[in-house]
Enzyme design. Structure first.
Site, PDB file in Angstrom:
ATOM      1  CB  SER A 197       5.135  -3.797  42.001  1.00 60.35           C
ATOM      2  OG  SER A 197       5.399  -3.567  40.639  1.00 60.35           O
ATOM      3  CG  ASP A 215      13.454   3.045  37.720  1.00 61.32           C
ATOM      4  OD1 ASP A 215      14.471   2.889  37.007  1.00 61.32           O
ATOM      5  OD2 ASP A 215      12.680   2.119  37.970  1.00 61.32           O
TER       6      ASP A 215
HETATM    7  P1  ADP Z   1       7.724  -2.028  38.535  1.00 59.70           P
HETATM    8  O1  ADP Z   1       8.257  -1.376  39.757  1.00 59.70           O
HETATM    9  O2  ADP Z   1       7.437  -3.470  38.711  1.00 59.70           O
HETATM   10  O3  ADP Z   1       8.548  -1.711  37.296  1.00 59.70           O
HETATM   11  P2  ADP Z   1       5.669  -0.454  37.206  1.00 59.70           P
HETATM   12  O4  ADP Z   1       4.858   0.606  37.872  1.00 59.70           O
HETATM   13  O5  ADP Z   1       6.715  -0.003  36.254  1.00 59.70           O
HETATM   14  O6  ADP Z   1       6.277  -1.366  38.344  1.00 59.70           O
HETATM   15  O7  ADP Z   1       4.673  -1.444  36.484  1.00 59.70           O
HETATM   16  C1  ADP Z   1       5.120  -2.571  35.794  1.00 59.70           C
HETATM   17  C2  ADP Z   1       4.472  -2.663  34.442  1.00 59.70           C
HETATM   18  O8  ADP Z   1       3.063  -2.726  34.575  1.00 59.70           O
HETATM   19  C3  ADP Z   1       4.737  -1.471  33.566  1.00 59.70           C
HETATM   20  O9  ADP Z   1       5.894  -1.625  32.831  1.00 59.70           O
HETATM   21  C4  ADP Z   1       3.519  -1.412  32.690  1.00 59.70           C
HETATM   22  O10 ADP Z   1       3.672  -2.269  31.581  1.00 59.70           O
HETATM   23  C5  ADP Z   1       2.435  -1.981  33.576  1.00 59.70           C
HETATM   24  N1  ADP Z   1       1.674  -0.886  34.198  1.00 59.70           N
HETATM   25  C6  ADP Z   1       1.894  -0.306  35.396  1.00 59.70           C
HETATM   26  N2  ADP Z   1       0.989   0.639  35.657  1.00 59.70           N
HETATM   27  C7  ADP Z   1       0.167   0.688  34.593  1.00 59.70           C
HETATM   28  C8  ADP Z   1      -0.985   1.475  34.246  1.00 59.70           C
HETATM   29  N3  ADP Z   1      -1.467   2.416  35.060  1.00 59.70           N
HETATM   30  N4  ADP Z   1      -1.587   1.222  33.074  1.00 59.70           N
HETATM   31  C9  ADP Z   1      -1.111   0.276  32.242  1.00 59.70           C
HETATM   32  N5  ADP Z   1      -0.052  -0.478  32.497  1.00 59.70           N
HETATM   33  C10 ADP Z   1       0.594  -0.298  33.669  1.00 59.70           C
HETATM   34 MN    MN Z   2       8.780  -0.161  36.019  1.00 64.61          MN
END
Ligand code: ADP
Ligand code: MN
Length: 495
Positions: A244, A384
């Protein structure tokens, strides 16, 4: 009129004026919505993007649409040239590799074909149709073997069309050219090494662009959100992961009173590349919530399912009061949620903050609590969970990244839970929290199960035995064992 000096517009089916019209915008919108799942649409069809208020006030949007139109016109022109050059000659050349809109990007319905309907496995190349094993075709005196010089020569000439378009194959087109195998093979070798070389160059160029993160269609989707006023501005990329890309945006004004858009939003774009989602099959394939749908879907829809899953899981967590991003809207493979952090700065991951021992202890107990809530109230296992997917914000821990989360009765649900417990235990034990339970104690505390095995190997064996029992039970009785379900009613999933 067209800044790129596109060919005269009379023969172009979709003109610049058309694409800028609201009518077309609406039609495209409708088409997109019909292509999405009915369920997803129900959610996605929020008050925000109705297609009503698409105007052209955003420069970005305007530029994007112009670019897309340009690409389309360019391809149309290419197709005309291709046709003109080939005429009705037996040997044709293809401009496919020159096209701007790659078939995977295009909206055309051809690539929305279901796997099962076509019995076409997208991961296996079609069997090449060559001379059969026996080595000859035909009967009696009409027999032709695969070594027949004339046939072979013509075939070789025809096969040149598979070379990359920038590879000059001379002007043999339209003539009855016969290439010997030797010449053909030498040419082929050269063409392929040329192709690889230019692919490498191309790759470099592409990776250097700032906007590599999303494909044109996703960009358009994002700009539409901005254009609809739902988002104020998209400021930039927070994270690019394997599966993502996450962007920060300022929330806009809501179209309706009852839904408030957070002042800052995070936009999670699930990558639509076909090779990476395969790794995650195991999470979704065995998830009974998605079981019926999985088998009928094409790769693109499965990726949308990840976004959908994350949305449902976040909603469950929100309802249980677990600190996590709040869902704003889901559009295809793009999930908009509230931003955890402030002034464009995302809250740090637990692995990146240094907490006082007091806060560390507080965080630990909070997580223990959240894991129990997640299991009992949300009927979910994060799957995870680690210091990478927990953010420290406002003096507490926030859980994120729940697209892969499953219900405890998932065939591997308890294994995932055990892995989560191991990550959490290790992190806090290393972090000096003396009270932290070990992974086995934590597992029991979260699940309410009472596995007594003294060592990890036995413990894991018992977990797998439980999972197997559950599976057998499902096989025999068509439902899950009651010991897995929580005390309260598990949230109902609307299929
Ligand atoms: P991935 O599957 O790529 O790990 P994540 O949902 O963990 O996806 O998102 C990747 C990064 O983006 C997170 O580690 C965080 O730093 C940032 N992030 C994701 N969602 C949010 C949010 N709602 N608010 C702030 N930062 C976010
Ligand atoms: Mn993540």
């Amino acid at each position: 009129q067209c800044p790129w000096g596109a060919p005269n517009t009379t023969s172009i089916s979709c003109s610049l004026a058309d694409v800028m019209s609201e009518q077309l915008a609406k039609e495209l919108q409708l088409e997109e919505e019909n292509a999405a799942f009915p369920e997803a649409v129900a959610v996605a069809e929020g008050p925000f993007i109705t297609g009503e208020n698409i105007d052209t006030s955003s420069d970005l949007m305007l530029a994007q649409m112009l670019q897309m139109e340009f690409d389309r016109e360019y391809d149309a022109q290419l197709r005309r040239e291709e046709k003109k050059i080939n005429g009705d000659s037996k040997v044709s050349i293809s401009f496919e590799n020159y096209r701007k809109v790659h078939p995977y990007d295009s909206d055309s319905s051809e690539d929305e074909v279901d796997w099962q309907d076509t019995r076409h496995d997208p991961y296996r190349a079609d069997k090449p149709t060559t001379t059969p094993r026996k080595g000859f075709i035909g009967k009696g005196k009409d027999i032709t073997t695969k070594h027949d010089e004339v046939v072979c020569g013509r075939k070789n000439t025809a096969r040149m069309e598979n070379f990359a378009p920038e590879f000059q194959v001379g002007d043999g087109i339209g003539m009855d050219l016969k290439l010997s195998n030797q010449v053909f093979n030498a040419l082929k070798q050269h063409a392929y090494s040329e192709e690889r070389r230019s692919a490498r160059l191309h790759e470099k160029k592409e990776h250097s662009t700032a906007e590599k993160a999303v494909d044109p269609k996703t960009r358009l989707l994002l700009y539409k959100m901005v254009n609809a006023g739902m988002l104020e501005t998209i400021t930039g990329c927070i994270s690019t992961g394997k599966e993502s890309v996450v962007f920060h945006a300022y929330g806009g004004k809501s179209a309706t009173e009852d839904k408030v858009i957070p002042p800052e939003c995070a936009i999670k774009v699930f990558k639509t590349t076909l090779n990476e989602f395969k790794n995650r099959d195991k999470y979704i394939k065995d998830d009974y919530r998605f079981k019926d749908r999985f088998s009928k879907l094409n790769p693109r829809k499965i990726i949308r399912m990840w976004a959908e899953k994350e949305m449902h899981n976040l909603t469950r967590m929100q309802n249980a009061g677990i600190p996590c991003p709040q869902v704003v809207i889901l559009k295809k493979h793009v999930l908009v949620m509230s931003f955890i952090g402030q002034d464009q700065v995302p809250a740090p991951k637990l692995k990146d903050v240094t907490l006082s021992s007091e806060d560390m202890k507080k965080a630990y107990y909070q997580i223990l609590n959240m894991m129990q809530q997640l299991y009992k109230e949300c009927n979910l296992v994060h799957a995870d969970l680690s210091e990478y997917n927990m953010l420290w914000h406002d003096g507490k821990v926030w859980l994120i990244d729940v697209s892969q989360s499953v219900e405890p009765t998932h065939p591997h649900g308890l294994e995932f839970l055990f892995r989560d417990c191991r990550n959490v235990s290790q992190f806090f034990q290393k972090g000096g929290v003396a009270e932290a339970l070990n992974e086995r104690e934590l597992f029991n505390a979260v699940s309410g199960l009472n596995i007594t095995a003294e060592n990890e190997v036995d413990f894991q064996a018992e977990i797998e035995a439980l999972e197997k029992m559950n599976e057998d039970h499902v096989q025999n009785h068509g439902k899950k064992l009651s010991m897995f379900s929580s005390d309260g009613d598990p949230p109902i999933y609307d299929e």
